[in-house]
Design a protein around this motif. Structure first.
Motif, PDB file in Angstrom:
ATOM      1  N   VAL A   1      -9.056  -3.017   0.659  1.00 54.75           N
ATOM      2  CA  VAL A   1      -8.516  -1.701   0.298  1.00 54.75           C
ATOM      3  C   VAL A   1      -8.497  -1.575  -1.222  1.00 54.75           C
ATOM      4  O   VAL A   1      -7.779  -2.324  -1.906  1.00 54.75           O
ATOM      5  CB  VAL A   1      -7.096  -1.495   0.859  1.00 54.75           C
ATOM      6  CG1 VAL A   1      -6.638  -0.058   0.598  1.00 54.75           C
ATOM      7  CG2 VAL A   1      -7.034  -1.809   2.342  1.00 54.75           C
TER       8      VAL A   1
ATOM      9  N   ARG B   1       0.967   3.049  -3.395  1.00 54.49           N
ATOM     10  CA  ARG B   1      -0.264   3.192  -4.160  1.00 54.49           C
ATOM     11  C   ARG B   1      -1.180   4.249  -3.555  1.00 54.49           C
ATOM     12  O   ARG B   1      -1.077   4.558  -2.369  1.00 54.49           O
ATOM     13  CB  ARG B   1      -0.970   1.836  -4.240  1.00 54.49           C
ATOM     14  CG  ARG B   1      -0.223   0.871  -5.157  1.00 54.49           C
ATOM     15  CD  ARG B   1      -0.625  -0.588  -4.944  1.00 54.49           C
ATOM     16  NE  ARG B   1       0.032  -1.428  -5.946  1.00 54.49           N
ATOM     17  CZ  ARG B   1       1.281  -1.874  -5.823  1.00 54.49           C
ATOM     18  NH1 ARG B   1       1.998  -1.567  -4.754  1.00 54.49           N
ATOM     19  NH2 ARG B   1       1.811  -2.634  -6.783  1.00 54.49           N
ATOM     20  N   THR B   2      -2.087   4.771  -4.392  1.00 57.59           N
ATOM     21  CA  THR B   2      -3.083   5.728  -3.929  1.00 57.59           C
ATOM     22  C   THR B   2      -4.311   4.970  -3.451  1.00 57.59           C
ATOM     23  O   THR B   2      -4.900   4.186  -4.201  1.00 57.59           O
ATOM     24  CB  THR B   2      -3.484   6.686  -5.063  1.00 57.59           C
ATOM     25  OG1 THR B   2      -2.324   7.403  -5.508  1.00 57.59           O
ATOM     26  CG2 THR B   2      -4.537   7.672  -4.580  1.00 57.59           C
ATOM     27  N   ILE B   3      -4.682   5.203  -2.215  1.00 54.07           N
ATOM     28  CA  ILE B   3      -5.815   4.494  -1.617  1.00 54.07           C
ATOM     29  C   ILE B   3      -7.100   5.273  -1.855  1.00 54.07           C
ATOM     30  O   ILE B   3      -7.181   6.470  -1.570  1.00 54.07           O
ATOM     31  CB  ILE B   3      -5.575   4.282  -0.113  1.00 54.07           C
ATOM     32  CG1 ILE B   3      -4.381   3.352   0.096  1.00 54.07           C
ATOM     33  CG2 ILE B   3      -6.827   3.712   0.568  1.00 54.07           C
ATOM     34  CD1 ILE B   3      -3.950   3.205   1.532  1.00 54.07           C
ATOM     35  N   ARG B   4      -8.098   4.566  -2.359  1.00 56.25           N
ATOM     36  CA  ARG B   4      -9.383   5.197  -2.651  1.00 56.25           C
ATOM     37  C   ARG B   4     -10.460   4.829  -1.640  1.00 56.25           C
ATOM     38  O   ARG B   4     -11.295   5.658  -1.285  1.00 56.25           O
ATOM     39  CB  ARG B   4      -9.833   4.810  -4.059  1.00 56.25           C
ATOM     40  CG  ARG B   4      -8.931   5.356  -5.149  1.00 56.25           C
ATOM     41  CD  ARG B   4      -9.299   4.801  -6.513  1.00 56.25           C
ATOM     42  NE  ARG B   4      -8.512   5.431  -7.573  1.00 56.25           N
ATOM     43  CZ  ARG B   4      -8.408   4.950  -8.804  1.00 56.25           C
ATOM     44  NH1 ARG B   4      -9.052   3.836  -9.133  1.00 56.25           N
ATOM     45  NH2 ARG B   4      -7.677   5.577  -9.707  1.00 56.25           N
TER      46      ARG B   4
ATOM     47  N   LEU C   1       0.814  -1.223   0.000  1.00 52.68           N
ATOM     48  CA  LEU C   1       0.000   0.000   0.000  1.00 52.68           C
ATOM     49  C   LEU C   1       0.843   1.266   0.000  1.00 52.68           C
ATOM     50  O   LEU C   1       0.373   2.324  -0.437  1.00 52.68           O
ATOM     51  CB  LEU C   1      -0.928   0.000   1.214  1.00 52.68           C
ATOM     52  CG  LEU C   1      -2.053  -1.039   1.202  1.00 52.68           C
ATOM     53  CD1 LEU C   1      -2.772  -1.047   2.539  1.00 52.68           C
ATOM     54  CD2 LEU C   1      -3.032  -0.766   0.057  1.00 52.68           C
TER      55      LEU C   1
ATOM     56  N   THR D   1      -7.375   0.491  -4.394  1.00 54.61           N
ATOM     57  CA  THR D   1      -6.315   1.445  -4.712  1.00 54.61           C
ATOM     58  C   THR D   1      -6.317   1.779  -6.203  1.00 54.61           C
ATOM     59  O   THR D   1      -7.080   1.220  -6.986  1.00 54.61           O
ATOM     60  CB  THR D   1      -4.927   0.887  -4.328  1.00 54.61           C
ATOM     61  OG1 THR D   1      -4.486  -0.025  -5.341  1.00 54.61           O
ATOM     62  CG2 THR D   1      -4.962   0.192  -2.981  1.00 54.61           C
ATOM     63  N   SER D   2      -5.419   2.652  -6.576  1.00 55.81           N
ATOM     64  CA  SER D   2      -5.268   3.042  -7.976  1.00 55.81           C
ATOM     65  C   SER D   2      -4.727   1.909  -8.835  1.00 55.81           C
ATOM     66  O   SER D   2      -4.815   1.962 -10.062  1.00 55.81           O
ATOM     67  CB  SER D   2      -4.321   4.245  -8.071  1.00 55.81           C
ATOM     68  OG  SER D   2      -3.059   3.917  -7.477  1.00 55.81           O
TER      69      SER D   2
ATOM     70  N   ALA E   1     -10.229   9.810   0.574  1.00 54.05           N
ATOM     71  CA  ALA E   1     -10.341   8.350   0.664  1.00 54.05           C
ATOM     72  C   ALA E   1     -11.480   7.989   1.611  1.00 54.05           C
ATOM     73  O   ALA E   1     -11.661   8.618   2.662  1.00 54.05           O
ATOM     74  CB  ALA E   1      -9.034   7.747   1.158  1.00 54.05           C
TER      75      ALA E   1
END
Length: 307
Positions: free
Chosen positions: A233, A134-137, A131, A235-236, A213
């Motif tokens: 989770v 990475r970008t967490i959404r 993680l 992510t992008s 997020a």
């Protein structure tokens, strides 16, 4: 050279997890216990920690496994006697207790380890590393089990200070605060209290997080069937899922190969490292989120709980 350690509070978690973990770690030797409900076979047992501390000057460290409502006094006694202390989760009944113990341990020059066993589940460290890049959404926690199956006869969890469903939900919060590359804080909570209990049987939590997020959790002890201990989770670059309390890690539905260490062996390995370094590890962040839920949460009355 091994460290002589004693267990204080010999219940199911001590017998099932702490004793095997200690016996499997060459850094420790279990030499005594303190428990009014009986000790460990072939190990000297005392009725109180005070009696143990007075009689066994050879005991360098203690692992406190009693309920959090009574743990503070035992920890203070051990620290003042110059012993290193390991605290089962949650590390105290209040945040103030934990911070007071940290100060006391620092002044006494002893190690204090506030443990979060779920952080040592096999998938947690790999998930944190994955993680970080990475970008967490979106984060969704589903932590549900049948309390009658998993906590039978434990009246203390329904009493003030016992935390109710947070007793297990805090495990999820300990993982969440370990794997996320950013801090979150509670924004909204609903707490369902049985009319005959001081603590909740179910909660929903919504957190504020950076970059919009979405982070939310559901803890529920009314669940029937197999327990659900999952963190998902989005992510992008794909979806990560920790299942079975963090023991299993999936990336886009594919199970990952993990090193099989185990939670409590990991705890005692960490405790041994802290002792060797002369350091402490006292993170109260998961407990802060629980306290915030009690402060901020909307109380919802539900049907009485019976075993």
């Amino acid at each position: 050279m091994s460290i002589d350690i004693a267990i204080i509070g010999v219940g199911k978690i001590a017998r099932d997890q702490h004793v095997p973990a200690i016996n499997g770690n060459k850094a420790f030797r279990l030499v005594a216990t303190a428990s009014r409900s009986g000790g460990i076979e072939n190990t000297e047992n005392f009725d109180t920690i005070e009696a143990l501390l007075a009689a066994r000057s050879d005991v360098s460290a203690v692992s406190l496994c009693m309920p959090p409502q009574v743990r503070f006094a035992a920890a203070v006694a051990a620290i003042r006697a110059g012993r290193h202390v390991m605290l089962e989760k949650p590390p105290g009944a209040t945040i103030a207790e934990v911070r007071a113990l940290a100060t006391l341990a620092r002044e006494a020059g002893v190690t204090l380890f506030a443990t979060w066993h779920s952080r040592h589940a096999d998938g947690v460290a790999p998930a944190k590393a994955w993680l970080a890049e990475r970008t967490i959404r979106k984060v969704r926690i589903d932590w549900m089990e049948d309390v009658r199956e998993w906590h039978p006869g434990q009246a203390w969890i329904w009493q003030a200070g016992g935390l109710g469903v947070f007793d297990t939900g805090i495990n999820a919060l300990s993982i969440l605060t370990e794997i996320l590359p950013f801090p979150v804080h509670l924004a909204k909570a609903d707490l369902s209290f049985p009319s005959n209990c001081d603590t909740p049987i179910a909660v929903t939590l919504d957190f504020a997080a950076p970059e919009n997020a979405e982070v939310g959790a559901v803890f529920d002890w009314r669940h029937e069937g197999d327990p659900v201990w999952n963190i998902t989770v989005e992510t992008s670059e794909g979806v990560l899922r920790l299942r079975n309390g963090g023991a299993v890690m999936e990336i886009d539905g594919e199970t990952q190969t993990l090193e099989d260490v185990g939670e409590y062996p990991g705890l005692y390995a960490r405790f041994a490292d802290l002792l060797a370094q002369g350091a402490s590890d006292v993170d109260d962040t998961p407990l802060v989120h629980v306290a915030d839920a009690f402060m901020l949460g909307r109380r919802v009355a539900v049907e009485p709980f019976t075993e």
